[in-house]
Design an enzyme around this catalytic site. Structure first.
Site, PDB file in Angstrom:
ATOM      1  N   HIS A   1       0.717  -1.486   0.490  1.00 26.38           N
ATOM      2  CA  HIS A   1       0.158   0.020  -0.148  1.00 26.38           C
ATOM      3  C   HIS A   1       0.612   1.554  -0.230  1.00 26.38           C
ATOM      4  CE1 HIS A   1      -3.760   2.926   1.014  1.00 26.38           C
ATOM      5  NE2 HIS A   1      -2.193   3.369   2.536  1.00 26.38           N
ATOM      6  N   GLU A   2       1.704   0.688   0.932  1.00 29.71           N
ATOM      7  CA  GLU A   2       2.279   2.220   1.061  1.00 29.71           C
ATOM      8  C   GLU A   2       3.980   2.559  -0.307  1.00 29.71           C
ATOM      9  OE1 GLU A   2       2.133   5.006   2.906  1.00 29.71           O
ATOM     10  OE2 GLU A   2       1.035   3.623   4.455  1.00 29.71           O
TER      11      GLU A   2
ATOM     12  N   HIS B   1       1.036   3.995  -3.185  1.00 28.43           N
ATOM     13  CA  HIS B   1       1.329   5.482  -3.464  1.00 28.43           C
ATOM     14  C   HIS B   1       3.190   6.407  -3.533  1.00 28.43           C
ATOM     15  CE1 HIS B   1      -1.974   6.475  -0.477  1.00 28.43           C
ATOM     16  NE2 HIS B   1      -1.007   5.899   0.427  1.00 28.43           N
TER      17      HIS B   1
ATOM     18  N   GLU C   1      -6.255   6.824  -1.109  1.00 28.12           N
ATOM     19  CA  GLU C   1      -6.019   5.466  -0.283  1.00 28.12           C
ATOM     20  C   GLU C   1      -6.321   3.864  -1.238  1.00 28.12           C
ATOM     21  OE1 GLU C   1      -4.386   5.269   2.322  1.00 28.12           O
ATOM     22  OE2 GLU C   1      -3.785   7.374   1.799  1.00 28.12           O
TER      23      GLU C   1
END
Length: 283
Positions: free
Chosen positions: A134-135, A138, A200
């Site tokens: 997820h990070e 980004h 997100e």
């Protein structure tokens, strides 16, 4: 004054038109106004400052886990960028910071930090892979650049509005200030916050694909986000006032993403190896 107002409007419109690009994984159009070099330079400085001011964990077991999971997902991202013929400016670095924060992040260029406070929720390699994917997503999607670009455009638009109000005789200073404050609030609730929630969910989808390509079962994301929801038991603002989607919505969206992510997982060498082991005759 009027000419200055028209000039600012022209500049804002031109910046928006010429700075849009498309996320290759999701097809979403996004505003990118800063160069990669600028973002990488900012990242290098900020990351070094964070490490200088923080206490690095001395847990050899968890640090090894972070390197192990990070290396696998980094390879999956490198492979994706190569396959997609996209620029790869990632120079991976992973650090575990001793801090109670339930948090982790990835800066442009692959500068990653996990806080020890999130480890009781990640629990295992696959749980850490959910957060890592997820990070990193980004950073791959340039969400930080997009947020900075959007803030700049909103600021420029409010400046143009302020000049426009000054050229209008029917609006006094007090009313003009109220209009600008209201416009700033609307820009936040109507533009910045919804875009943050979109980012997100986009990072959730991309992160599932990255962890799956790295050989981690993306179904693990459901349990992780359920645990995150329980950990954040404090009362939360309504979704439209939040930078993040609501917990229930987020999990529902992840369930929709899973079939595609599972496709990539089944193609991974780790899944193939697992299947071979399961099919092997038992002694």
């Amino acid at each position: 004054m009027e000419n200055k107002f028209k000039f600012l409007i022209l500049i804002c419109s031109s910046l928006f038109f010429f700075s849009c690009q498309t996320n290759p994984m999701t097809g979403r159009s996004q505003l990118i106004m800063y160069s990669s070099d600028k973002m990488l330079n900012l990242s290098e400085v900020q990351y070094a400052n964070v490490l200088k001011e923080s206490k690095i964990s001395n847990s050899s077991q968890e640090k090894a886990r972070l390197q192990r999971v990070g290396t696998r997902i980094a390879k999956a991202v490198d492979d994706y960028l190569k396959e997609s013929r996209l620029e790869n400016n990632f120079k991976w670095e992973f650090n575990l910071i001793e801090d109670k924060q339930v948090n982790a992040w990835c800066m442009p260029g692959g500068k990653i930090a996990f806080y020890s406070g999130i480890l009781p929720i990640t629990k295992d390699d696959a749980g850490m892979a959910v957060v890592m994917g997820h990070e990193i997503a980004h950073a791959v999607a340039e969400h930080g650049n997009e947020r900075m670009s959007q803030a700049m455009l909103i600021k420029g638009s409010l400046m143009a509005a302020a000049i426009g109000i000054q050229t209008t005789d029917t609006v006094d200073d007090e009313m003009g200030q109220a209009i600008l404050i209201g416009a700033g609030g609307l820009a936040s609730v109507g533009i910045a916050l919804p875009n943050s929630r979109t980012q997100e969910l986009e990072a959730d989808y991309m992160g599932l694909v990255f962890m799956a390509k790295a050989g981690y079962n993306p179904e693990r994301a459901i349990a992780f986000w359920q645990d995150m929801s329980k950990a954040g038991s404090a009362e939360k603002p309504p979704e439209f006032l939040s930078t993040h989607p609501g917990d229930i919505r987020r999990i529902d969206e992840i369930k929709k993403y899973l079939p595609k992510a599972m496709y990539y997982y089944r193609q991974s060498p780790q899944f193939q190896e697992l299947e071979i082991k399961q099919l092997a005759p038992k002694n």
